[in-house]
Design a protein around this motif. Sequence first.
Motif, mmCIF file in Angstrom:
data_model
loop_
_atom_site.group_PDB
_atom_site.id
_atom_site.type_symbol
_atom_site.label_atom_id
_atom_site.label_comp_id
_atom_site.label_asym_id
_atom_site.label_seq_id
_atom_site.Cartn_x
_atom_site.Cartn_y
_atom_site.Cartn_z
ATOM 1 N N HIS A 109 0.827 -1.207 0.000
ATOM 2 C CA HIS A 109 0.000 0.000 0.000
ATOM 3 C C HIS A 109 0.861 1.257 0.000
ATOM 4 O O HIS A 109 0.514 2.260 -0.639
ATOM 5 C CB HIS A 109 -0.948 -0.022 1.194
ATOM 6 N N TRP A 424 -17.784 2.639 1.939
ATOM 7 C CA TRP A 424 -16.684 2.195 1.096
ATOM 8 C C TRP A 424 -16.896 2.508 -0.377
ATOM 9 O O TRP A 424 -15.933 2.648 -1.129
ATOM 10 C CB TRP A 424 -16.437 0.701 1.296
ATOM 11 N N GLU A 427 -15.934 6.646 -0.557
ATOM 12 C CA GLU A 427 -14.731 7.237 0.016
ATOM 13 C C GLU A 427 -13.549 7.119 -0.941
ATOM 14 O O GLU A 427 -13.348 6.076 -1.568
ATOM 15 C CB GLU A 427 -14.383 6.552 1.345
ATOM 16 N N THR A 429 -9.753 6.548 -1.788
ATOM 17 C CA THR A 429 -8.624 5.834 -1.184
ATOM 18 C C THR A 429 -7.309 6.134 -1.904
ATOM 19 O O THR A 429 -6.242 5.936 -1.343
ATOM 20 C CB THR A 429 -8.864 4.319 -1.198
ATOM 21 N N THR A 455 -1.672 7.402 -2.622
ATOM 22 C CA THR A 455 -2.624 7.374 -1.509
ATOM 23 C C THR A 455 -2.609 8.685 -0.735
ATOM 24 O O THR A 455 -3.474 8.917 0.105
ATOM 25 C CB THR A 455 -2.282 6.225 -0.537
ATOM 26 N N ASP A 478 -11.990 5.381 -5.702
ATOM 27 C CA ASP A 478 -12.495 4.647 -4.540
ATOM 28 C C ASP A 478 -11.812 3.278 -4.476
ATOM 29 O O ASP A 478 -10.854 3.011 -5.201
ATOM 30 C CB ASP A 478 -14.021 4.537 -4.581
ATOM 31 N N ARG A 479 -12.291 2.398 -3.603
ATOM 32 C CA ARG A 479 -11.642 1.100 -3.406
ATOM 33 C C ARG A 479 -11.610 0.254 -4.677
ATOM 34 O O ARG A 479 -10.699 -0.548 -4.867
ATOM 35 C CB ARG A 479 -12.329 0.318 -2.281
#
Length: 493
Positions: A109, A424, A427, A429, A455, A478-479
């Motif tokens: 990440h 989720w 939002e 990310t 990020t 988003d995710r």
Amino acid sequence: MRKVFIVLLALLSLTLSAQQKREMRGAWIQCVNGQFQGMGTQKMQQTLSYQLDELQKDGCNLIIFQVRPECDALYESSIEPWSRFLTGRQGQAPSPYWDPLQWMIDQCHRRGMELHAWINPYRARTKTTTVLAPNHIKMRKPQNCFEYDGLTILNPGIPENRDYICEVARDIVARYDVDGIHMDDYFYPYPAAGQQMPDYQLFQQNSNGIKNIGDWRRYNVNLFIEQFYKTVHDTKPWVKVGISPFGIYRNKKSSAIGSNTNGLQNYDDLYADILLWVNNGWLDYCVPQIYWEIGNKAADYDTLIRWWSQYAAGRPLVIGEDVERTVKYTDPQNPSSHQLPAKMRLHNELPAVKGTVLWYAKATVDNVGNYGSLLRERYWRTPALQPAMPFIDGKAPKKVRKVKPVWTADGYVLFWTAPKGKGWKDEATKYVVYRFGTKEKVNIADAGKIVAITTQPFLKLPYDDGKTKYTYVVTALDRLQNESGAVKKKVKL
């Protein structure tokens, strides 16, 4: 005429090098080959850090990390023992203590990569494992396993085993911020000459009215795949389920829709009906292992990539590539080159192909046949978003806010504020940052203009003398990497 030829060649080269905006660019990092066994915490972390750094430079945006090779764990688990492929002895915790899965999630990440946890569902013991921990499933419930060709296998015909594997998956997904969970080609074991699987009596007792043992075995695996998919998405709806089957579904001699190949078959030999899973939506991406070369007499790469593109496009199709074999063989149309350019041409020709996963990570890092250099300098030169998955979520987040360049002690930095989002699906990310020159039209479909996928809600700008104008564009992801509308900001660098 020569000038025309040169222009056409240049245009062709540009076309072949065109960057894809959405492309899964993955690599498998395996432990079952023993590459980390007994290495120790510090050395393993150093090795993985180096591999991740190099893969990031090569353009990778996804790591598939093996965390459960034989009903064990390269993570802290109350269900299964620590893996011997980590410490050298099954059940022994690493010392100094660390959790490889959590560490890999953090490291990936930080580099803007996704991390998918790779599990082998049914294999309970590999051929080289001689001592099992007391809490291993074979020791606790030997009746749930069978022995075959030196392996121990969780019997797919026992419903309790489906529940057990799904509980392991639920535990991983619930406790770790994985982006996906991944299974490879080991369902029923690969056939061994002269050996029979000891499940005929179970078939007779629990056939569910199915008359053919092959159909019954496929039925068992189908039930598991459907339950596994539901388990993962019930736990966290955004976690992707990926499956990497053997590269041949069926040969034409076995089925009218089979490929013009002559090799082992998913459907008939491993009892894996991958097309059923794709068409029923029981997975989110499919990575057939097309490890052969173009021109292979039994399993030609060109034949197989076209077959999968035709029959398995109901979910994002990503090609499993063998790095070493690709550079070992020459291109039949260009004997002065190995096969990477020809394979990449096929990828670009086939719209159903949404990316590549490399077997294996270390071969890429070692730059075998200049493979890694070609990725970073040509094919994966600019960052890429993950393939869209609207069947999970297709709604984009709102735009970023307050985009502003600011002088800081660290230099000229472009800042922005995350969009407002709840849940989720809404939002942000990650963020995509594009750069355009003064005479260039702002077009975020042009992947070549992506300078970063990050990020962080900021990006340091390459300031020179403040005389050159650029337009920077920021979008939110988003995710599932649905992309918001663009926000522009003009700067002088």
